[in-house]
Design an enzyme around this catalytic site. Structure first.
Site, PDB file in Angstrom:
ATOM      1  N   GLU A   1       0.852  -1.422  -0.054  1.00 18.47           N
ATOM      2  CA  GLU A   1       0.343  -0.344  -0.452  1.00 18.47           C
ATOM      3  C   GLU A   1       0.527   1.127  -0.315  1.00 18.47           C
ATOM      4  OE1 GLU A   1      -3.133  -0.030   3.710  1.00 18.47           O
ATOM      5  OE2 GLU A   1      -4.121   1.851   2.756  1.00 18.47           O
TER       6      GLU A   1
ATOM      7  N   ASN B   1     -12.113  -0.658  -0.933  1.00 19.48           N
ATOM      8  CA  ASN B   1     -11.702  -1.877  -0.128  1.00 19.48           C
ATOM      9  C   ASN B   1     -11.915  -1.716   1.153  1.00 19.48           C
ATOM     10  OD1 ASN B   1      -8.651  -3.155   1.881  1.00 19.48           O
ATOM     11  ND2 ASN B   1      -8.974  -0.933   2.801  1.00 19.48           N
ATOM     12  N   GLU B   2     -12.337  -2.199   1.841  1.00 17.02           N
ATOM     13  CA  GLU B   2     -12.931  -1.912   3.347  1.00 17.02           C
ATOM     14  C   GLU B   2     -14.127  -0.875   3.362  1.00 17.02           C
ATOM     15  OE1 GLU B   2     -10.214  -1.479   6.699  1.00 17.02           O
ATOM     16  OE2 GLU B   2      -9.351  -3.796   6.459  1.00 17.02           O
TER      17      GLU B   2
ATOM     18  N   TYR C   1      -7.082  -9.388  11.205  1.00 11.14           N
ATOM     19  CA  TYR C   1      -5.709  -8.445  11.953  1.00 11.14           C
ATOM     20  C   TYR C   1      -5.706  -9.353  12.996  1.00 11.14           C
ATOM     21  CZ  TYR C   1      -4.918  -5.165   8.163  1.00 11.14           C
ATOM     22  OH  TYR C   1      -4.378  -5.276   6.786  1.00 11.14           O
TER      23      TYR C   1
ATOM     24  N   GLU D   1      -5.798  -9.229   3.027  1.00 12.96           N
ATOM     25  CA  GLU D   1      -4.751  -8.385   4.537  1.00 12.96           C
ATOM     26  C   GLU D   1      -5.177  -9.550   5.191  1.00 12.96           C
ATOM     27  OE1 GLU D   1      -6.154  -4.333   5.240  1.00 12.96           O
ATOM     28  OE2 GLU D   1      -6.317  -3.986   2.810  1.00 12.96           O
TER      29      GLU D   1
ATOM     30  N   GLN E   1       1.619  -6.397   5.708  1.00 12.45           N
ATOM     31  CA  GLN E   1       2.201  -5.818   3.896  1.00 12.45           C
ATOM     32  C   GLN E   1       3.867  -6.270   4.024  1.00 12.45           C
ATOM     33  OE1 GLN E   1       1.113  -1.699   3.178  1.00 12.45           O
ATOM     34  NE2 GLN E   1      -0.587  -2.138   4.049  1.00 12.45           N
TER      35      GLN E   1
HETATM   36  O1  AHR Z   1      -2.739  -2.706   6.222  1.00 11.63           O
HETATM   37  C1  AHR Z   1      -3.011  -1.697   6.839  1.00 11.63           C
HETATM   38  C2  AHR Z   1      -4.761  -1.065   6.542  1.00 11.63           C
HETATM   39  O2  AHR Z   1      -5.147  -2.036   7.696  1.00 11.63           O
HETATM   40  C3  AHR Z   1      -5.321  -1.533   5.584  1.00 11.63           C
HETATM   41  O3  AHR Z   1      -4.854   0.359   4.825  1.00 11.63           O
HETATM   42  C4  AHR Z   1      -6.842  -1.407   5.860  1.00 11.63           C
HETATM   43  O4  AHR Z   1      -7.112  -2.063   4.527  1.00 11.63           O
HETATM   44  C5  AHR Z   1      -6.882  -1.563   7.377  1.00 11.63           C
HETATM   45  O5  AHR Z   1      -7.385  -1.646   7.597  1.00 11.63           O
END
Ligand code: AHR
Length: 552
Positions: A60, A215-216, A288, A351, A401
């Site tokens: 990103e 995205n999201e 995450y 992600e 990432q």
């Molecule tokens: O990876 C960092 C951020 O986490 C990304 O931009 C987003 O899609 C997620 O919330």
């Protein structure tokens, strides 16, 4: 050979009588011990092919990911190819990078692709969505657009990966998505945008197949409800120019266990096209992991736990959060099946990774950057194994990432570059790519630990197996911080004739690599003596292991 393990091979029934010649490491006595754990690899139960795209990446335009990590500029003293860091290209080739996602993440829904094409000197400077911290360099706060679509596609081509572009749904009209596809894929000489691409040095179309649509979208991508987003998705994706390409469209999917999003999105989509909900390659899923033993992270922060300083309880709690991935895959798959009986639509986990609080950055000012340790290597192995166990469901995954960010494979600053323990795990798992996954059963004593004065447990061993050309690949993580697992491995339906094991471990669970000490944690490779259908192997504490066994 130091570290070589030699075992007598026996059948399950004869296990109690197994004797093993212990490796010449610490207290190497020839001894008799009974395996406490078992792995059964079932050759007669093949699963699907493991898509190489499961081993995908994410870059990103955020903090030091692009500017410094990927892009150093053509005039830089840092070795580069067309402005792209050579060390990174080399590493990505080594791990057979399959696919790379760009430009976001949240950044994608603020990005105008036109800013990054045409002569570099004419490109505008824009305020980056991720506006950095007071310590961040200006280039992270104010995007100079020196790295654009052509550069990203070149980066992918140099590494051997396919590009996966994420379109802006929040702040650009659908027409601009059409035009980006046209810029990338229209044949030479066919359109003005093809001419613009040619003027930038790329006469041939890029033939980009993978396109994210926002995205999201439930969050930074527009705060849509699932129904609202489904309508937007249809508007952005219907009648996109194709140029003979089978475009693989990826709508923004759920966060974690938001089953409601998956259900409501597909309900709306299938109302219009009940028989053929597809045209959708896969639904994006993000997960995450936070160390919740340190409390719920504040909104706007990246986590409560520290990346480097942690106790065993934090180790297990973080792994526990990561291991929820399996249930997320299974749960969303089930919901998807309510609307898509044939399961044409796959899951794209674009992600994933742990997220810690700020403070472990290799380069101060790089927002969201963290230094991965052995814990993140175990987390990475565990997650890749989870994807390998669901090859019919997960078509792509992208570790968040690639460089200078969360869960990065690499850290870099100016001319300094280091492979993190996460990068080492990707090296070890490369052999699974494109193989036939095999059903594999694992049984091991649970880990017991103390959480806030209360007993807690975690599983003992997990992993995955795959096969290609009579070579069995078995990857296993032992999450126990201090106990090895002596394991009987049974290859059901074949016999082994030789093998190797590559292990990533350390007596220090906090071990990590830095610019100054890049080899603190590197995999060690040994031969293993395999003769027949069964072998005994001891998985060290806090380890990731990759066994490669030649079958007769
Ligand atoms: O990876 C960092 C951020 O986490 C990304 O931009 C987003 O899609 C997620 O919330």
């Amino acid at each position: 050979m130091p570290g070589r393990r030699e075992f007598l091979i026996g059948s399950t029934a004869g296990l109690a009588a197994l004797r093993l010649k212990w490796p010449p490491l610490s207290s190497q006595l020839t001894t008799s011990r009974i395996a406490d754990s078992h792995i059964d690899v079932l050759l007669s139960e093949p699963l699907s092919t493991i898509s190489p795209n499961i081993y995908g990446h994410f870059t990103e335009n955020l903090g030091g990911v692009i500017y410094d990590g990927v892009w150093v500029g053509e005039d830089s003293k840092v070795p580069n190819q067309y402005g792209i860091r050579s060390a990174l290209i080399e590493q990505l080739r080594r791990i057979k990078a399959s696919v790379i996602r760009w430009p976001g993440g949240c950044f994608a829904d603020s990005y105008d692709w036109r800013d990054g094409v045409g002569p570099r000197e004419n490109r505008p400077r824009r305020t980056n969505f991720w506006n950095g911290s007071p310590q961040s360099p200006a280039i992270h706060k104010y995007d100079p657009n020196q790295f654009g679509t052509d550069d990203f596609v070149r980066f992918c081509r140099l590494t051997g990966a396919e590009p996966y572009l994420a379109a802006n749904v929040r702040s650009l009209p659908a027409e601009e998505f059409d035009h980006w596809v046209e810029y990338c894929n229209s044949p030479e000489g066919s359109t003005s945008l093809a001419d613009l691409r040619k003027a930038g040095g790329s006469p041939q179309p890029f033939n980009v197949r993978y396109w994210g649509v926002g995205n999201e979208s439930w969050g930074c991508g527009g705060e849509f409800t699932a129904q609202e987003y489904a309508v937007e998705f249809r508007r952005y994706s219907t009648w996109l120019p194709r140029y003979g390409q089978h475009l693989q469209l990826i709508p923004s999917g759920p966060n974690d266990d938001d089953w409601t999003w998956t259900r409501a999105f597909l309900e709306e989509i299938t109302q219009k096209r009940p028989a053929h909900p597809s045209g959708i390659y896969g639904l994006a899923l993000h997960h995450y992991a936070w160390d919740l033993s340190r409390g719920i992270p504040q909104i706007g922060t990246t986590g409560n736990g520290d990346a480097i300083k942690f106790e065993p309880v934090d180790w297990y709690e973080l792994l526990h959060q990561g291991s929820l991935m399996e249930g997320l895959i299974e749960g969303h798959w089930q919901v998807m099946g309510e609307f898509d009986k044939n399961h044409d639509i796959k899951l794209i986990v674009d992600e994933w990774g742990p997220s810690y609080r700020a403070g472990s950055e290799a380069t101060p000012g790089d927002i969201l950057e963290q230094t991965p340790t052995l814990r993140d290597a175990v987390f990475g192995g565990m997650t890749l194994d989870t994807f390998n166990r669901h090859p019919e469901k997960v078509a792509m995954a992208n570790c968040a990432q690639l460089i200078n960010c969360l869960n990065s494979l690499y850290l870099a600053h100016e001319d300094r570059f280091v492979v993190t323990p996460v990068g080492r795990v990707f090296e070890m798992y490369t052999a699974h790519q494109g193989n036939q996954a095999l059903r594999t059963m694992m049984a091991a004593p649970q880990v017991h630990y103390d959480r806030d004065g209360k007993p807690a447990t975690f599983w003992g061993l997990q992993g995955s197996a795959s096969l290609a050309n009579k070579k069995l690949v078995l990857t296993v993580v032992n999450p126990h911080v201090s106990e090895p697992r002596l394991t009987e491995i049974a290859i059901r339906g074949a016999a082994g004739k030789s093998g190797t094991v590559t292990t990533l471990t350390s007596p220090d669970i906090h071990a990590h690599n830095t610019f100054d000490q890049p080899n603190t944690l590197i995999p060690k490779r040994d031969n293993i003596n395999v003769k027949g259908p069964t072998l005994i192997y001891e998985f060290p504490p806090a380890s990731v292991s990759a066994l490669q066994i030649e079958l007769v």
